[in-house]
Design a protein around this motif. Sequence first.
Motif, PDB file in Angstrom:
ATOM      1  N   LEU A  32     -44.428  37.635  55.704  1.00 39.62           N
ATOM      2  CA  LEU A  32     -43.056  38.508  56.551  1.00 39.62           C
ATOM      3  C   LEU A  32     -43.448  39.152  57.640  1.00 39.62           C
ATOM      4  O   LEU A  32     -42.681  38.972  58.846  1.00 39.62           O
ATOM      5  CB  LEU A  32     -42.663  39.628  55.527  1.00 39.62           C
ATOM      6  N   GLU A  33     -44.672  39.501  57.952  1.00 46.53           N
ATOM      7  CA  GLU A  33     -45.017  39.998  59.108  1.00 46.53           C
ATOM      8  C   GLU A  33     -45.272  38.906  60.251  1.00 46.53           C
ATOM      9  O   GLU A  33     -44.878  39.129  61.320  1.00 46.53           O
ATOM     10  CB  GLU A  33     -46.439  40.835  59.135  1.00 46.53           C
ATOM     11  N   ALA A  34     -45.632  37.851  59.828  1.00 45.01           N
ATOM     12  CA  ALA A  34     -45.819  36.497  60.862  1.00 45.01           C
ATOM     13  C   ALA A  34     -44.520  36.080  61.391  1.00 45.01           C
ATOM     14  O   ALA A  34     -44.186  35.884  62.329  1.00 45.01           O
ATOM     15  CB  ALA A  34     -46.657  35.553  60.176  1.00 45.01           C
ATOM     16  N   LEU A  35     -43.664  36.030  60.214  1.00 48.71           N
ATOM     17  CA  LEU A  35     -42.223  35.590  60.572  1.00 48.71           C
ATOM     18  C   LEU A  35     -41.698  36.786  61.665  1.00 48.71           C
ATOM     19  O   LEU A  35     -40.804  36.368  62.659  1.00 48.71           O
ATOM     20  CB  LEU A  35     -41.364  35.784  59.454  1.00 48.71           C
ATOM     21  N   ALA A  36     -41.806  37.829  61.323  1.00 54.83           N
ATOM     22  CA  ALA A  36     -41.260  39.229  62.116  1.00 54.83           C
ATOM     23  C   ALA A  36     -41.816  39.088  63.564  1.00 54.83           C
ATOM     24  O   ALA A  36     -41.154  39.392  64.553  1.00 54.83           O
ATOM     25  CB  ALA A  36     -41.576  40.458  61.464  1.00 54.83           C
ATOM     26  N   ASN A  37     -42.907  38.615  63.893  1.00 49.83           N
ATOM     27  CA  ASN A  37     -43.417  38.427  65.044  1.00 49.83           C
ATOM     28  C   ASN A  37     -42.969  37.081  65.766  1.00 49.83           C
ATOM     29  O   ASN A  37     -43.524  36.794  66.846  1.00 49.83           O
ATOM     30  CB  ASN A  37     -45.337  38.188  64.903  1.00 49.83           C
ATOM     31  N   GLY A  38     -42.286  36.413  64.952  1.00 48.31           N
ATOM     32  CA  GLY A  38     -41.618  34.916  65.667  1.00 48.31           C
ATOM     33  C   GLY A  38     -42.100  33.852  65.463  1.00 48.31           C
ATOM     34  O   GLY A  38     -41.867  32.738  65.679  1.00 48.31           O
ATOM     35  N   LEU A  39     -43.419  33.887  64.487  1.00 49.45           N
ATOM     36  CA  LEU A  39     -44.095  32.683  64.243  1.00 49.45           C
ATOM     37  C   LEU A  39     -43.362  31.669  63.363  1.00 49.45           C
ATOM     38  O   LEU A  39     -42.617  32.129  62.439  1.00 49.45           O
ATOM     39  CB  LEU A  39     -45.473  33.046  63.669  1.00 49.45           C
ATOM     40  N   GLN A  80     -36.677  34.396  65.601  1.00 47.54           N
ATOM     41  CA  GLN A  80     -36.453  35.684  64.469  1.00 47.54           C
ATOM     42  C   GLN A  80     -35.600  34.978  63.190  1.00 47.54           C
ATOM     43  O   GLN A  80     -35.010  34.258  63.489  1.00 47.54           O
ATOM     44  CB  GLN A  80     -35.941  36.795  65.182  1.00 47.54           C
ATOM     45  N   VAL A  81     -35.863  35.700  62.368  1.00 47.23           N
ATOM     46  CA  VAL A  81     -35.108  35.368  61.010  1.00 47.23           C
ATOM     47  C   VAL A  81     -34.311  36.431  60.655  1.00 47.23           C
ATOM     48  O   VAL A  81     -34.706  37.709  59.960  1.00 47.23           O
ATOM     49  CB  VAL A  81     -36.108  34.882  59.752  1.00 47.23           C
TER      50      VAL A  81
END
Length: 359
Positions: A251-258, A302-303
């Motif tokens: 989730l942190e990676a997704l929040a970083n845009g990855l 972002q998601v």
Amino acid sequence: MAALYNAGEVAEMISDAGVTVHDLGMSSNTELSALWRLRSLMRARRFDAVHTHLYRSCVYGRLAARLAGVPVIVGTEHSIGETHLERRRMSTGVRLLYLATDRCAQTTIAVSETVAQRLRQWGVPGGKTRVIPNGIDFDRVAFDQQARSHTREELGLSEHHRVVGVLGRLDPNKRFDLLIEAAAPLLDESTRLLLVGDGPERQRLEGIAREHGVADRVVFAGQRSDVAAVLSAFDLFVACSKQETFGLSVLEALANGLIALYTTCPALEGVDTDRAVEVPGEQEGMRAALRKELDAARPRAQVPRLRELYGMEAVTERIDALYERLLANRGEPLGQGDAETAQAARTAGGPVTGQGVHG
């Protein structure tokens, strides 16, 4: 807040935010004097609620809170796997001690439905469990171009490198050996694998990189606390754990845009996004997924749904609602479904004072 031992960076951050941290300085799991020190602390501060996290603090904290007469006692379970609890093998003794002290609490929060199911299978009454996920400070892990450049330079990487990154403790459950073996044929002059974290597997993982002839293309960054900076240095994130109870790093990676490739992530169940790709837990399937994403080179994005589900404000509101509802009932266990919404929360007058206990 009270830390039973090794207060560490998290306690320092909490202290910097103006919250008093009591370090009990425990040196062993059987230091029973810590129980009485905790009880004395709770009695002196007259807390309305005590919230425990992790196995040791649940055992000591819940019992101390009951002995101190605290009206609301809540535990949160983060790390109950299929075979281990916080790297402890699930022996009969560990299970019985956990269940015995769970009787002191009104509610046990599970950070995912997967954890709730395992708790029920372990013997925690289903009516006591509430699923409230971990909260994420999205601003803390946001992409930072300046930090990306600085971190890459520090680690010997240029802006021209494509960086596949992982973040976590180097232990067998994370299966970073599988990732090194899957990624090895894809690592070239322009592609690097970056492992951020430390642990007992590091020496073996370094050996695997040498065996596959990619020791100069696999970077071991060691333990770091600048999560946003290292995530910003990645171009693609991978989580290949054998089992997970939540999946915070994904989730942190997704929040970083990855883009995040993962083998298991309970937190993503029911979340519809093509930014997170479930991949097989074996070499060929993982290698194919890595190759596909490296070739696609999708830009950061972002998601929005994740912020709705896991934003810190939304999660803390749910926990506050639970405290208020329990306090209004003077600690009586809640009926199934109670305290799940903020509308049912504000029934007690005045602020709730609480104590967090971490093990």
